[in-house]
Design a protein around this motif. Sequence first.
Motif, short mmCIF file in Angstrom:
data_model
loop_
_atom_site.label_atom_id
_atom_site.label_comp_id
_atom_site.label_asym_id
_atom_site.label_seq_id
_atom_site.Cartn_x
_atom_site.Cartn_y
_atom_site.Cartn_z
N LEU A 96 0.83 -1.20 0.00
CA LEU A 96 0.00 0.00 0.00
C LEU A 96 0.87 1.26 0.00
O LEU A 96 2.02 1.24 0.47
CB LEU A 96 -0.92 0.01 1.22
N PRO A 97 0.34 2.38 -0.52
CA PRO A 97 1.14 3.61 -0.56
C PRO A 97 1.58 4.07 0.82
O PRO A 97 2.66 4.62 0.98
CB PRO A 97 0.20 4.63 -1.20
N GLU A 98 0.72 3.86 1.85
CA GLU A 98 1.06 4.22 3.22
C GLU A 98 0.69 3.08 4.15
O GLU A 98 -0.31 2.39 3.92
CB GLU A 98 0.33 5.50 3.65
N ALA A 99 1.48 2.90 5.20
CA ALA A 99 1.22 1.82 6.15
C ALA A 99 -0.03 2.13 6.97
O ALA A 99 -0.19 3.23 7.50
CB ALA A 99 2.42 1.64 7.07
N ILE A 100 -0.94 1.15 7.03
CA ILE A 100 -2.09 1.22 7.92
C ILE A 100 -2.16 -0.09 8.68
O ILE A 100 -1.46 -1.05 8.35
CB ILE A 100 -3.39 1.49 7.14
#
Length: 518
Positions: free
Chosen positions: A20-24
């Motif tokens: 993913l583009p940013e960690a969640i």
Amino acid sequence: MSNAFTREEAAAAVHWYIPLPEAIRPPNDQIRNTRYEDLPIEGTETLTVSLYPRFVETTMPSPNEFDIAMQALRQSIPNNLQPPVDRSHDEPRVPWHSTVIEAVAIFHDTLAPSEKAISDAFDHALEQIRQLQRAFYVATKYPTPLVTREQLPSFVPQLRRIVRASNSGFPGQEGIFLVHFNTARGSTFTEPLTDTEERSFRAVLQAPDRPFFDYADLRRDAVVALEYYGNYRDAVLTAATASEVLLDTLLICLDWEDQRTPEEAAQQFQDARMISSRVKALYDRRLKGRWEIGGSGPIATWYKDTMLLRNRIVHGGFSPSSELAQKAIDGVALLESFVTDQLTKPQILSSYLHTAYSLVGYPGLERRNLLSKRRLEVLEPIIEDSDWSDRLTRYRTAVAMDRERRDDALPAPDVASARLQLIVNPDANRSWALWSKETGLAAEVLEAEALSTLSDESRENLDSHREQFEREAKEQAIVVDVKRNSGPVVQGEWVLEYHLIPTLSVMRAYEGDSTLKG
């Protein structure tokens, strides 16, 4: 990962590991399990797509998305022993957190799904991941870019296995999945520009404020949004904006060539606020051709593929596919092609040469074999003289300012900061005006009132230069910026600046007969 799909005797399973583009941090278990049936894919009618979030923490010195995804692949295989961590050097390593979604597609009808079936299943997986991201935002209000093919690395790890009732098929066959071809873009323009490209390149550099540059820049934004970032909504909305800018700029340029005042041009937008109304009413008389937004012509195709799709997004929150976004951009290209074809027809070109040159440039006219000897004689001054371009730029600004003023969106001029202007005319007559550069407005000022705001030193300085100003104004009016005290000046009605400041003229200047017949 548990062997969750063993009810059939055997099925093909394909895993992708999608960073993913940013960690969640969604729940670390199977959070989506979607079954698709009656798919229009030969040999693949039934498909199940499951998602397994993998929150990856790595201490690789310079991790890239593919390496992180590969680490998630290794961790997902049961009983897989991780290689020992290399600690043979003292290079500092900072923990790096990423979220990788393991997407698993089970093909229930075949053990050898086609490449198209695998690619379509990948798209289904991406849509499920976007639903995950949307749900995460609603729950946490933490915004994260929605994953699309274009935002991913060019390759992601892939694992293929055959699932049987008695055997999970692990460790399976590792490989890579080609997501997109954007890596090839780095070498697209390594060759020198062609002569035509170089002329266009230099023309834009020399005059970046030409009328249709904003349109070209918006069209570029739309393509980048689609092909580089996979922002399908942004691509459609920007494409629609680009087409409106193209048509509105075209209309303003035609008005300028027809000697309509900025106020008259602005009134058209007041009378026909919707782009569809303007298209149906304001172009065909001058450019001819089919401008109906219904039917099957170029305008109708553009309106359906670009503008109606834009309306679905703006008014209904519709989320378009990559294919629909591409059709919206193609619709803008079709619109430009139609406009250009109409504008460069010989009988129309003769009336709107400045507009045609602004849109297609010298290379475009040359490519269409439109540069007869007579046209070249008229075109050369247009190319070499920037005065017409400056006038047209100011005309466009004046139209925009008047539109804002009619909509009460233009702020009132600040009298205290407005600049006092002395206008000296060729007949030696003088006039005064307050000029608000920020709003593009000016107001007439009586000379006595203007002089009353000046210091004794300023008045003496003006008197001493009076003869010099009159000599300089013999051929054309000059404007002198006069420093005044902070006290306000009583002014008349605020009007568009070109009415009072002669150096800011906007109307086209005619140098004799410029009609082109051949």
